[in-house]
Design a protein around this motif. Structure first.
Motif, PDB file in Angstrom:
ATOM      1  N   ASN A   1       0.848  -1.188   0.000  1.00  0.00           N
ATOM      2  CA  ASN A   1       0.000   0.000   0.000  1.00  0.00           C
ATOM      3  C   ASN A   1       0.881   1.234   0.000  1.00  0.00           C
ATOM      4  O   ASN A   1       0.511   2.297   0.443  1.00  0.00           O
ATOM      5  N   PHE A   2       2.082   1.067  -0.539  1.00  0.00           N
ATOM      6  CA  PHE A   2       3.075   2.138  -0.559  1.00  0.00           C
ATOM      7  C   PHE A   2       2.510   3.391  -1.201  1.00  0.00           C
ATOM      8  O   PHE A   2       2.742   4.503  -0.737  1.00  0.00           O
ATOM      9  N   HIS A   3       1.758   3.207  -2.285  1.00  0.00           N
ATOM     10  CA  HIS A   3       1.252   4.355  -3.036  1.00  0.00           C
ATOM     11  C   HIS A   3       0.087   5.043  -2.346  1.00  0.00           C
ATOM     12  O   HIS A   3      -0.324   6.122  -2.763  1.00  0.00           O
ATOM     13  N   GLN A   4      -0.423   4.432  -1.279  1.00  0.00           N
ATOM     14  CA  GLN A   4      -1.591   4.998  -0.627  1.00  0.00           C
ATOM     15  C   GLN A   4      -1.246   5.879   0.573  1.00  0.00           C
ATOM     16  O   GLN A   4      -2.104   6.490   1.178  1.00  0.00           O
ATOM     17  N   HIS A   5       0.026   5.939   0.937  1.00  0.00           N
ATOM     18  CA  HIS A   5       0.424   6.720   2.093  1.00  0.00           C
ATOM     19  C   HIS A   5       0.238   8.208   1.834  1.00  0.00           C
ATOM     20  O   HIS A   5       0.215   8.666   0.705  1.00  0.00           O
ATOM     21  N   ASN A   6       0.148   8.955   2.931  1.00  0.00           N
ATOM     22  CA  ASN A   6      -0.043  10.397   2.812  1.00  0.00           C
ATOM     23  C   ASN A   6       1.081  11.036   2.011  1.00  0.00           C
ATOM     24  O   ASN A   6       2.244  10.746   2.221  1.00  0.00           O
ATOM     25  N   GLY A   7       0.725  11.926   1.114  1.00  0.00           N
ATOM     26  CA  GLY A   7       1.726  12.645   0.346  1.00  0.00           C
ATOM     27  C   GLY A   7       2.136  11.956  -0.933  1.00  0.00           C
ATOM     28  O   GLY A   7       2.868  12.513  -1.734  1.00  0.00           O
ATOM     29  N   HIS A   8       1.674  10.733  -1.160  1.00  0.00           N
ATOM     30  CA  HIS A   8       2.128  10.006  -2.333  1.00  0.00           C
ATOM     31  C   HIS A   8       1.313  10.338  -3.573  1.00  0.00           C
ATOM     32  O   HIS A   8       1.457   9.686  -4.594  1.00  0.00           O
ATOM     33  N   ASP A   9       0.462  11.336  -3.475  1.00  0.00           N
ATOM     34  CA  ASP A   9      -0.230  11.797  -4.662  1.00  0.00           C
ATOM     35  C   ASP A   9       0.619  12.827  -5.401  1.00  0.00           C
ATOM     36  O   ASP A   9       0.240  13.332  -6.437  1.00  0.00           O
ATOM     37  N   HIS A  10       1.795  13.128  -4.868  1.00  0.00           N
ATOM     38  CA  HIS A  10       2.716  14.045  -5.523  1.00  0.00           C
ATOM     39  C   HIS A  10       3.170  13.441  -6.845  1.00  0.00           C
ATOM     40  O   HIS A  10       3.421  12.242  -6.935  1.00  0.00           O
ATOM     41  N   PRO A  11       3.285  14.246  -7.902  1.00  0.00           N
ATOM     42  CA  PRO A  11       3.700  13.730  -9.218  1.00  0.00           C
ATOM     43  C   PRO A  11       5.009  12.958  -9.177  1.00  0.00           C
ATOM     44  O   PRO A  11       5.189  11.995  -9.921  1.00  0.00           O
ATOM     45  N   PHE A  12       5.968  13.356  -8.308  1.00  0.00           N
ATOM     46  CA  PHE A  12       7.236  12.644  -8.220  1.00  0.00           C
ATOM     47  C   PHE A  12       7.001  11.190  -7.802  1.00  0.00           C
ATOM     48  O   PHE A  12       7.627  10.278  -8.324  1.00  0.00           O
ATOM     49  N   PHE A  13       6.072  10.982  -6.845  1.00  0.00           N
ATOM     50  CA  PHE A  13       5.770   9.631  -6.403  1.00  0.00           C
ATOM     51  C   PHE A  13       5.058   8.849  -7.495  1.00  0.00           C
ATOM     52  O   PHE A  13       5.380   7.692  -7.760  1.00  0.00           O
ATOM     53  N   GLN A  14       4.087   9.480  -8.124  1.00  0.00           N
ATOM     54  CA  GLN A  14       3.273   8.772  -9.102  1.00  0.00           C
ATOM     55  C   GLN A  14       4.095   8.299 -10.298  1.00  0.00           C
ATOM     56  O   GLN A  14       3.956   7.168 -10.765  1.00  0.00           O
ATOM     57  N   SER A  15       4.962   9.161 -10.814  1.00  0.00           N
ATOM     58  CA  SER A  15       5.776   8.763 -11.958  1.00  0.00           C
ATOM     59  C   SER A  15       6.774   7.690 -11.566  1.00  0.00           C
ATOM     60  O   SER A  15       7.042   6.762 -12.348  1.00  0.00           O
ATOM     61  N   ALA A  16       7.326   7.773 -10.345  1.00  0.00           N
ATOM     62  CA  ALA A  16       8.273   6.760  -9.880  1.00  0.00           C
ATOM     63  C   ALA A  16       7.582   5.414  -9.700  1.00  0.00           C
ATOM     64  O   ALA A  16       8.131   4.356 -10.056  1.00  0.00           O
ATOM     65  N   ILE A  17       6.372   5.428  -9.184  1.00  0.00           N
ATOM     66  CA  ILE A  17       5.615   4.185  -8.988  1.00  0.00           C
ATOM     67  C   ILE A  17       5.256   3.558 -10.328  1.00  0.00           C
ATOM     68  O   ILE A  17       5.279   2.334 -10.489  1.00  0.00           O
ATOM     69  N   THR A  18       4.938   4.400 -11.319  1.00  0.00           N
ATOM     70  CA  THR A  18       4.622   3.868 -12.650  1.00  0.00           C
ATOM     71  C   THR A  18       5.817   3.115 -13.221  1.00  0.00           C
ATOM     72  O   THR A  18       5.674   2.017 -13.775  1.00  0.00           O
ATOM     73  N   ARG A  19       7.012   3.673 -13.091  1.00  0.00           N
ATOM     74  CA  ARG A  19       8.209   2.982 -13.593  1.00  0.00           C
ATOM     75  C   ARG A  19       8.472   1.694 -12.808  1.00  0.00           C
ATOM     76  O   ARG A  19       8.908   0.699 -13.381  1.00  0.00           O
ATOM     77  N   ALA A  20       8.226   1.737 -11.511  1.00  0.00           N
ATOM     78  CA  ALA A  20       8.378   0.521 -10.710  1.00  0.00           C
ATOM     79  C   ALA A  20       7.399  -0.548 -11.187  1.00  0.00           C
ATOM     80  O   ALA A  20       7.729  -1.740 -11.239  1.00  0.00           O
ATOM     81  N   LEU A  21       6.191  -0.125 -11.569  1.00  0.00           N
ATOM     82  CA  LEU A  21       5.203  -1.059 -12.102  1.00  0.00           C
ATOM     83  C   LEU A  21       5.697  -1.679 -13.402  1.00  0.00           C
ATOM     84  O   LEU A  21       5.545  -2.884 -13.629  1.00  0.00           O
ATOM     85  N   TYR A  22       6.308  -0.882 -14.262  1.00  0.00           N
ATOM     86  CA  TYR A  22       6.878  -1.410 -15.502  1.00  0.00           C
ATOM     87  C   TYR A  22       7.909  -2.500 -15.197  1.00  0.00           C
ATOM     88  O   TYR A  22       7.923  -3.562 -15.820  1.00  0.00           O
ATOM     89  N   ARG A  23       8.792  -2.218 -14.241  1.00  0.00           N
ATOM     90  CA  ARG A  23       9.842  -3.194 -13.904  1.00  0.00           C
ATOM     91  C   ARG A  23       9.252  -4.449 -13.267  1.00  0.00           C
ATOM     92  O   ARG A  23       9.726  -5.560 -13.489  1.00  0.00           O
ATOM     93  N   PHE A  24       8.213  -4.261 -12.494  1.00  0.00           N
ATOM     94  CA  PHE A  24       7.534  -5.396 -11.863  1.00  0.00           C
ATOM     95  C   PHE A  24       6.891  -6.290 -12.918  1.00  0.00           C
ATOM     96  O   PHE A  24       7.047  -7.514 -12.896  1.00  0.00           O
ATOM     97  N   ARG A  25       6.203  -5.667 -13.878  1.00  0.00           N
ATOM     98  CA  ARG A  25       5.566  -6.428 -14.950  1.00  0.00           C
ATOM     99  C   ARG A  25       6.618  -7.152 -15.801  1.00  0.00           C
ATOM    100  O   ARG A  25       6.412  -8.286 -16.224  1.00  0.00           O
TER     101      ARG A  25
END
Length: 326
Positions: free
Chosen positions: A41-65
């Motif tokens: 639930n890393f992406h659900q923590h407070n403050g993670h709606d910041h664009p820096f978090f969102q773009s980083a999580i998207t790339r992590a998702l790519y690597r995970f897939r």
């Protein structure tokens, strides 16, 4: 020096499924190998709606897939602790993922090639989104120092998550963080031990650069610190070219002029070129980045200082010899 597209087979890092995910979240597929399911639930923590978090999580998702594919180009055993499991990739994101996986494998191979051997670069400067896991997943030679330049808050939370899942830097190597928010990143790098008279390799992928001026500042810093012959490579965001009003030349020529103004001879690497060498299918559509490799043609500030001191010493020795003759 002729810059070549170096592609080597990266050493596969075993997926640490036991330390990353509870047993209840692992299922065996038809081949009786573990299928990993993200549990975070890393992406659900407070403050993670910041664009820096969102773009980083998207790339992590790519690597995970990519890690879950039957024949992945690379394995990232830690991306699962960042990637939300309930996100489906639409066609546009799938296309971006294809470019990203090709670019990531290319960068991995370049890093492995540049750091291996006794004469390899043991200083690695990476401009990242804060969730880059190369420091943990690549097989680094002994005594390699990795400088991760990235957003402070993203790196801090990502590091804690990686620590929680047991991720470790290879023995005898060192990971140091340089905050994006630093008022003088070049000075911080030097304060943390970067040596401009030793070989280094510089990587740019995912770093949240805000405009062309900011990227030029990075080029200036790399030009000042990197020894002659060192490489600067990565993915250059295409949208940065749009910040330069009135460009009529080709994008490749424009990039060549930008990099050359800071002493780097750059070459654009086609994603299709890399995909072909990897035995991958044709990359469909245009990428939002340009894959590049640039060679430093100038001496670093430290090299120039060493040269100045040596020249001064020779001059002083010559003056003393002349005085003795008199």
């Amino acid at each position: 020096m002729e810059i070549e597209c170096v592609l080597v087979r990266a050493t596969a890092v075993p997926v640490i499924s036991q330390s990353l995910f509870p047993d209840s979240n692992q299922k065996k597929n038809r081949n009786h190998s573990f299928k990993i399911k993200a549990n975070t639930n890393f992406h659900q923590h407070n403050g993670h709606d910041h664009p820096f978090f969102q773009s980083a999580i998207t790339r992590a998702l790519y690597r995970f897939r990519e890690t879950l594919r039957s024949d992945p180009l690379f394995v990232d055993p830690y991306a699962g602790c960042f990637a939300p499991s309930n996100i489906e990739l639409d066609e546009n994101l799938n296309q971006k993922m294809h470019h990203y996986r090709i670019g990531t494998r290319f960068i991995d191979d370049q890093l492995i090639a540049a750091t291996k051997g006794a004469d390899g670069a043991k200083q690695v400067v990476m401009f990242t989104d804060g969730m880059d896991t190369r420091a943990y997943r690549l097989k680094w030679p002994s005594s390699t120092v990795i400088y991760d330049v990235s957003p402070q808050e993203v790196f801090k939370k990502a590091s804690q998550k990686l620590q929680d899942v047991g991720a470790k830097i290879p023995r005898s190597c060192l990971l140091l963080h340089v905050p994006l928010e630093s008022s003088d990143m070049q000075q911080v790098l030097c304060n943390k031990g970067f040596n401009g008279s030793r070989p280094s390799i510089w990587v740019f992928q995912g770093f949240p650069v805000t405009n062309l001026v900011s990227f030029k500042e990075i080029l200036f810093m790399a030009s000042s610190l990197a020894m002659k012959g060192c490489l600067f490579l990565g993915e250059f965001p295409v949208w940065l070219t749009e910040t330069q009003v009135g460009i009529k030349s080709s994008m490749e020529k424009w990039m060549y002029e930008i990099f050359m103004s800071y002493g780097f001879r750059v070459r654009i690497i086609g994603y299709d070129e890399v995909a072909k060498k990897l035995g991958q299918k044709h990359v469909i559509g245009d990428s939002d980045c340009l894959l590049f490799v640039a060679e430093q043609l100038r001496f670093s500030d430290d090299e120039m200082e060493i040269w100045r001191r040596e020249y001064q010493r020779v001059e002083e020795d010559a003056d003393e010899e002349g005085f003795e003759e008199l």
